[in-house]
Design a protein around this motif. Sequence first.
Motif, PDB file in Angstrom:
ATOM      1  N   UNK A   5       0.793  -1.220   0.000  1.00  0.00           N
ATOM      2  CA  UNK A   5       0.000   0.000   0.000  1.00  0.00           C
ATOM      3  C   UNK A   5       0.827   1.272   0.000  1.00  0.00           C
ATOM      4  N   UNK A   6       1.912   1.271  -0.777  1.00  0.00           N
ATOM      5  CA  UNK A   6       2.846   2.397  -0.755  1.00  0.00           C
ATOM      6  C   UNK A   6       2.155   3.708  -1.134  1.00  0.00           C
ATOM      7  N   UNK A   7       1.232   3.659  -2.084  1.00  0.00           N
ATOM      8  CA  UNK A   7       0.594   4.895  -2.547  1.00  0.00           C
ATOM      9  C   UNK A   7      -0.279   5.536  -1.472  1.00  0.00           C
ATOM     10  N   UNK A   8      -0.625   4.777  -0.443  1.00  0.00           N
ATOM     11  CA  UNK A   8      -1.456   5.321   0.623  1.00  0.00           C
ATOM     12  C   UNK A   8      -0.664   5.676   1.884  1.00  0.00           C
ATOM     13  N   UNK A   9       0.652   5.669   1.793  1.00  0.00           N
ATOM     14  CA  UNK A   9       1.419   6.117   2.950  1.00  0.00           C
ATOM     15  C   UNK A   9       1.128   7.597   3.239  1.00  0.00           C
ATOM     16  N   UNK A  10       1.135   8.006   4.522  1.00  0.00           N
ATOM     17  CA  UNK A  10       1.579   7.266   5.707  1.00  0.00           C
ATOM     18  C   UNK A  10       0.524   6.400   6.375  1.00  0.00           C
ATOM     19  N   UNK A  11      -0.700   6.341   5.815  1.00  0.00           N
ATOM     20  CA  UNK A  11      -1.756   5.562   6.467  1.00  0.00           C
ATOM     21  C   UNK A  11      -1.375   4.096   6.609  1.00  0.00           C
ATOM     22  N   UNK A  12      -0.674   3.559   5.608  1.00  0.00           N
ATOM     23  CA  UNK A  12      -0.351   2.135   5.608  1.00  0.00           C
ATOM     24  C   UNK A  12       0.943   1.813   6.337  1.00  0.00           C
ATOM     25  N   UNK A  65      -6.588   2.386  -4.667  1.00  0.00           N
ATOM     26  CA  UNK A  65      -5.156   2.434  -4.396  1.00  0.00           C
ATOM     27  C   UNK A  65      -4.566   3.787  -4.089  1.00  0.00           C
ATOM     28  N   UNK A  66      -5.243   4.886  -4.442  1.00  0.00           N
ATOM     29  CA  UNK A  66      -4.684   6.217  -4.217  1.00  0.00           C
ATOM     30  C   UNK A  66      -5.454   6.916  -3.096  1.00  0.00           C
ATOM     31  N   UNK A  67      -4.847   7.927  -2.465  1.00  0.00           N
ATOM     32  CA  UNK A  67      -5.573   8.649  -1.419  1.00  0.00           C
ATOM     33  C   UNK A  67      -6.912   9.216  -1.887  1.00  0.00           C
ATOM     34  N   UNK A  73      -2.940  17.345  -1.866  1.00  0.00           N
ATOM     35  CA  UNK A  73      -2.260  16.062  -1.735  1.00  0.00           C
ATOM     36  C   UNK A  73      -1.146  16.021  -0.716  1.00  0.00           C
ATOM     37  N   UNK A  74      -1.029  17.029   0.121  1.00  0.00           N
ATOM     38  CA  UNK A  74       0.022  17.038   1.141  1.00  0.00           C
ATOM     39  C   UNK A  74      -0.177  15.856   2.104  1.00  0.00           C
ATOM     40  N   UNK A  75       0.934  15.286   2.549  1.00  0.00           N
ATOM     41  CA  UNK A  75       0.909  14.154   3.490  1.00  0.00           C
ATOM     42  C   UNK A  75       1.751  14.517   4.707  1.00  0.00           C
ATOM     43  N   UNK A  76       1.176  14.297   5.882  1.00  0.00           N
ATOM     44  CA  UNK A  76       1.884  14.548   7.135  1.00  0.00           C
ATOM     45  C   UNK A  76       2.083  13.216   7.840  1.00  0.00           C
TER      46      UNK A  76
END
Length: 365
Positions: free
Chosen positions: A24-31, A231-233, A346-349
């Motif tokens: 689930x790399x595309x959904x990091x950091x959730x995964x 697969x994507x956020x 699309x920012x990821x924290x």
Amino acid sequence: MSADSQGPAASPTAEAVVLVGGRGVRLRPLTLSAPKPMLPTAGVPFLSHLLSRIRAAGIEHVVLGTSYKAEVFAEHFGDGSEFGLRLEYVVEPEPLDTAGAIRNVADRLTADDVLVFNGDILSGVDLAKLLETHRGAAADVTMHLVKVADPRWFGCVPTDDDGRVTAFLEKTEDPPVDQINAGCYVFRREVIDTIPAGRPVSVERETFPQLLASGATVQGYIDTSYWLDMGTPAAFVRGSADLVLGTAPSNALPGEGGEALVLDGAEVAADAEVCGGTAVGKGSVVEPGARVVESVLFDGVRIERNAVIERSVIGSGATIGAGAVLRDAIIGDGARIGADCELLNGVRVWPGVELPDRGVRFSAD
């Protein structure tokens, strides 16, 4: 299609395999903390929705092909009795790709026909009709196919007038048809045994082309039901919202759907706006004046006064400060976003990160 529109129950001689080994790399950091199929989706792990539909189709034995954080699945689902299923778990010793993962569970299968699911697809396909088509065509493999606006990003699958698959074209810039591999198949049991064991094998690049070359009967089942690759956020947010709104079918929604699904123990202020298929996890708090639209709040989230959350995922235990604005953002577990921050596009924290008040802005004011 409604959640219960499964048609007649499938024959008990059918079994199911669900491939849930991806990282689930595309959904990091959730995964980072949970496999993709275990992420809270409309209030329950995504896999719950798929298992509920498999059971509704009359199938009772399901084998999960696991790899990444494999123990999490058994810890949550156990033997499957809560779903009326008999669940088994097979761990890949190393990543075996799609066909290799199917071959890896072959010794647990006894039925004549085996339904195989990619564990990150949300679909309304009628499983009983899919199986009926497979048997009616005496097919070696039957593929669920859907039509999409832009097939370039998927495996393109042409069929003839009888629905027989004539080619399997992995992502191509000039696809000849708009129908694609939807990530759900029915295999005749003997075909699984022909997949090479003990090495990575791609069902898309190796197994299906070889079957066609050998003259095997590969049948297409084309329908127009709901379908989404999660697969994507952005797709994950959309899928969860569609489940809450009732656009996507499920028998596992843990409460009344509609504009919002608020789980037990969550608190939403009377003047807060929570809509668009938002899911609010257990113990979460949405304070007065806040606006949460088409988003997923995991358990224990706090949305402070006048914050705006749109099309975003907020991880477990995270806090969004007063007046913050988040659009198309992914916030990891336990993070704290300070008051009046602005996180967009699309920012990821990452988990545990703390942003000070007004610490990140996209606007100049």
